[in-house]
Design a protein around this motif. Structure first.
Motif, mmCIF file in Angstrom:
data_model
loop_
_atom_site.group_PDB
_atom_site.id
_atom_site.type_symbol
_atom_site.label_atom_id
_atom_site.label_comp_id
_atom_site.label_asym_id
_atom_site.label_seq_id
_atom_site.Cartn_x
_atom_site.Cartn_y
_atom_site.Cartn_z
ATOM 1 N N ASP A 56 0.827 -1.211 0.000
ATOM 2 C CA ASP A 56 0.000 0.000 0.000
ATOM 3 C C ASP A 56 0.861 1.261 0.000
ATOM 4 O O ASP A 56 0.535 2.256 -0.665
ATOM 5 C CB ASP A 56 -0.934 0.007 1.214
ATOM 6 N N VAL A 57 1.947 1.221 0.749
ATOM 7 C CA VAL A 57 2.858 2.366 0.773
ATOM 8 C C VAL A 57 3.500 2.561 -0.595
ATOM 9 O O VAL A 57 3.577 3.687 -1.118
ATOM 10 C CB VAL A 57 3.941 2.168 1.855
ATOM 11 N N LEU A 59 2.398 1.577 -3.521
ATOM 12 C CA LEU A 59 1.405 2.008 -4.514
ATOM 13 C C LEU A 59 1.039 3.475 -4.329
ATOM 14 O O LEU A 59 0.747 4.176 -5.311
ATOM 15 C CB LEU A 59 0.165 1.120 -4.427
ATOM 16 N N GLU A 60 1.080 3.952 -3.105
ATOM 17 C CA GLU A 60 0.821 5.376 -2.879
ATOM 18 C C GLU A 60 1.937 6.225 -3.483
ATOM 19 O O GLU A 60 1.672 7.271 -4.096
ATOM 20 C CB GLU A 60 0.702 5.657 -1.384
ATOM 21 N N VAL A 61 3.190 5.773 -3.332
ATOM 22 C CA VAL A 61 4.310 6.500 -3.924
ATOM 23 C C VAL A 61 4.239 6.431 -5.453
ATOM 24 O O VAL A 61 4.500 7.417 -6.142
ATOM 25 C CB VAL A 61 5.650 5.932 -3.415
ATOM 26 N N GLY A 63 1.557 6.125 -7.305
ATOM 27 C CA GLY A 63 0.493 7.035 -7.706
ATOM 28 C C GLY A 63 -0.368 6.519 -8.842
ATOM 29 O O GLY A 63 -0.253 5.367 -9.285
#
Length: 218
Positions: A56-57, A59-61, A63
């Protein structure tokens, strides 16, 4: 703010902005691994080096633009815990060194050999096969046409020494020989080193200590 490469698990990623490439470094737990999202400025294509943990981290980076490729530097589990999740979410192609690919549970789409290349838009990374930490570790070299090289070393080179060879003197000598011949002997002191854990360094900062490392045996 200027890039330092100092990141912590749960903290803010650090961004190194080059003329043709943007490098975002993020630390993920539980083993304080570094992951790197590379973005070609010309095409906005992205590549991830080491989907280590915490998908999740990552995938957030990454974007909304997604990521087209994930390169795994070596087969140790702390460097691919998030690989299945990232690939499932993005459809990215997977790359790994030929000798390490069988030890990575997510299938490898592209087997990488020494001197092989990985293309990210208009940016090319060149693989250097390094034996000793694992049989098929790869480092990735970006030879910036506007400045000095940048190399992503996985667990083969850190500030203060080469990667863990588990008290095997043959593996240690092989790794140090490989790092010396394929990195230190051919790249300048200004080369920026992005390791698989911890802070960044440069080849120039580490070069004076090569003989010391060889003498101490680790």
């Amino acid at each position: 703010m200027a890039y330092t490469g100092e990141v912590t698990v749960g903290g803010t990623p650090d961004v190194h902005e080059l003329k043709d490439l943007i490098i975002t470094k993020v630390a993920v737990g539980p083993m304080n691994n570094n992951a790197y999202v590379l973005r070609c400025r010309s095409t906005d294509e992205q590549l991830l080096i080491d989907a280590a943990a915490e998908p999740d981290v990552l995938l957030e980076v990454i974007g909304a633009d997604g990521v087209g490729a994930v390169v795994t530097t070596h087969r140790h589990g702390d460097h691919w815990q998030a690989l299945a999740g990232v690939v499932a979410a993005t459809g990215a192609r997977t790359y790994a060194g030929r000798a390490d690919a069988p030890g990575i549970p997510v299938p490898t789409d592209v087997l990488v050999d020494d001197g092989g290349t990985v293309t990210l838009g208009e940016v090319t990374l060149t693989a250097r096969h390094l034996v000793g930490h694992t049989p098929g570790s790869i480092a990735l070299v970006y030879d910036d046409p506007h400045g000095h090289p940048h190399v992503f070393t996985g667990d083969c080179l850190f500030p203060g020494g080469v990667g863990n060879t588990h008290d095997d003197p043959v593996a240690f000598a092989t790794l140090l020989d490989g790092v010396t011949a394929k990195l230190f002997d051919v790249l300048p002191d200004e080369t920026w080193v992005y390791p698989g854990h911890g802070d960044d360094t440069t080849l120039g900062a580490e070069r004076p200590h090569l003989a010391e490392w060889r003498e101490r045996g680790w």
